[in-house]
Write a protein that holds these residues in place. Structure first.
Motif, PDB file in Angstrom:
ATOM      1  N   THR A   1      -0.701   4.515  -7.422  1.00  0.00           N
ATOM      2  CA  THR A   1      -1.428   3.934  -8.549  1.00  0.00           C
ATOM      3  C   THR A   1      -0.763   4.309  -9.867  1.00  0.00           C
ATOM      4  O   THR A   1      -0.651   3.472 -10.774  1.00  0.00           O
TER       5      THR A   1
ATOM      6  N   ASP B   1     -11.943  -1.498  -4.106  1.00  0.00           N
ATOM      7  CA  ASP B   1     -12.325  -0.110  -4.338  1.00  0.00           C
ATOM      8  C   ASP B   1     -13.336  -0.076  -5.468  1.00  0.00           C
ATOM      9  O   ASP B   1     -12.981  -0.236  -6.633  1.00  0.00           O
TER      10      ASP B   1
ATOM     11  N   THR C   1      -8.402   6.112  -8.586  1.00  0.00           N
ATOM     12  CA  THR C   1      -7.678   5.126  -9.384  1.00  0.00           C
ATOM     13  C   THR C   1      -7.886   5.397 -10.872  1.00  0.00           C
ATOM     14  O   THR C   1      -6.930   5.406 -11.651  1.00  0.00           O
TER      15      THR C   1
ATOM     16  N   GLY D   1       0.796  -1.223   0.000  1.00  0.00           N
ATOM     17  CA  GLY D   1       0.000   0.000   0.000  1.00  0.00           C
ATOM     18  C   GLY D   1       0.825   1.267   0.000  1.00  0.00           C
ATOM     19  O   GLY D   1       0.272   2.354   0.148  1.00  0.00           O
TER      20      GLY D   1
ATOM     21  N   HIS E   1      -2.350   7.276  -2.551  1.00  0.00           N
ATOM     22  CA  HIS E   1      -3.181   6.466  -3.451  1.00  0.00           C
ATOM     23  C   HIS E   1      -2.937   6.851  -4.910  1.00  0.00           C
ATOM     24  O   HIS E   1      -2.697   5.976  -5.752  1.00  0.00           O
TER      25      HIS E   1
ATOM     26  N   ASP F   1     -11.977   6.278  -3.799  1.00  0.00           N
ATOM     27  CA  ASP F   1     -10.737   5.611  -4.203  1.00  0.00           C
ATOM     28  C   ASP F   1     -10.834   5.041  -5.615  1.00  0.00           C
ATOM     29  O   ASP F   1      -9.865   5.077  -6.374  1.00  0.00           O
TER      30      ASP F   1
ATOM     31  N   THR G   1      -7.160  -2.954  -8.237  1.00  0.00           N
ATOM     32  CA  THR G   1      -7.727  -2.117  -7.178  1.00  0.00           C
ATOM     33  C   THR G   1      -9.186  -2.478  -6.917  1.00  0.00           C
ATOM     34  O   THR G   1      -9.640  -2.414  -5.777  1.00  0.00           O
ATOM     35  N   ARG G   2      -9.900  -2.882  -7.974  1.00  0.00           N
ATOM     36  CA  ARG G   2     -11.298  -3.294  -7.779  1.00  0.00           C
ATOM     37  C   ARG G   2     -11.388  -4.633  -7.059  1.00  0.00           C
ATOM     38  O   ARG G   2     -12.177  -4.798  -6.131  1.00  0.00           O
TER      39      ARG G   2
ATOM     40  N   LEU H   1      -8.197  -4.664  -3.701  1.00  0.00           N
ATOM     41  CA  LEU H   1      -8.432  -3.637  -2.680  1.00  0.00           C
ATOM     42  C   LEU H   1      -9.911  -3.381  -2.432  1.00  0.00           C
ATOM     43  O   LEU H   1     -10.271  -2.690  -1.486  1.00  0.00           O
TER      44      LEU H   1
ATOM     45  N   THR I   1      -3.987  -2.590 -13.502  1.00  0.00           N
ATOM     46  CA  THR I   1      -3.960  -1.816 -12.261  1.00  0.00           C
ATOM     47  C   THR I   1      -5.383  -1.553 -11.767  1.00  0.00           C
ATOM     48  O   THR I   1      -5.689  -1.752 -10.587  1.00  0.00           O
TER      49      THR I   1
END
Length: 154
Positions: free
Chosen positions: A87, A109, A119, A59, A83, A115, A103-104, A107, A99
């Motif tokens: 990213t 998000d 992203t 992170g 963030h 977020d 993140t989906r 993480l 990427t």
């Protein structure tokens, strides 16, 4: 000092403006677009070299704490520079699609969360710099116009 004064001051840092200023300074160095993007990742605690994977996986770290992002990108923490910059660094290495997917899925998000929107902005920024549609000299203005402005809508 233990009276909370320094903590109180921290709440008022315009981290988005600090991000834009750092982007300006970085652009002045004249790196290739790829190196520019990887160097930007250092603001998010993602080092250059082999250890970027460990940094990104953990992170990153908050090198610039504070607020100042538009409501759409503000998740209520002081870590939005981390963030965004982290990213960007990851997208510069593995591509925007992977990427965004990570993140989906990893993480969690959601695309409609602060977020998730940040992203998407980081991936767009990375693609724009890589393609040359946004010059490094204009990158700070991109950050200021798209991301900055606490309390303002996008």
């Amino acid at each position: 000092m233990t009276d909370g004064t320094s903590a109180g001051l921290q709440d008022h840092v315009d981290a988005c403006a600090a991000l834009a200023d750092a982007v300006d300074r970085l652009a002045a160095l004249g790196h290739s677009n790829g190196r520019f993007l990887r160097e930007l990742g250092r603001l998010g605690g993602v080092r250059r070299g082999l250890f970027w994977v460990t940094d990104a996986g953990s992170g990153g770290s908050n090198r610039v704490r504070g607020r100042g992002f538009r409501r759409a990108y503000d998740d209520g923490t002081d870590g939005q520079v981390r963030h965004f910059a982290g990213t960007v660094a990851v997208a510069a290495r593995i591509g925007g699609g992977l990427t965004a997917w990570m993140t989906r899925v990893v993480l969690r998000d959601g695309p409609d969360s602060a977020d998730g929107r940040l992203t998407a902005a980081a991936v767009e920024f990375t693609r724009s710099i890589r393609s040359g549609s946004v010059a490094q000299a204009d990158a700070a203005a991109w950050v200021r116009s798209r991301l900055c402005g606490a309390g303002r809508p996008t």
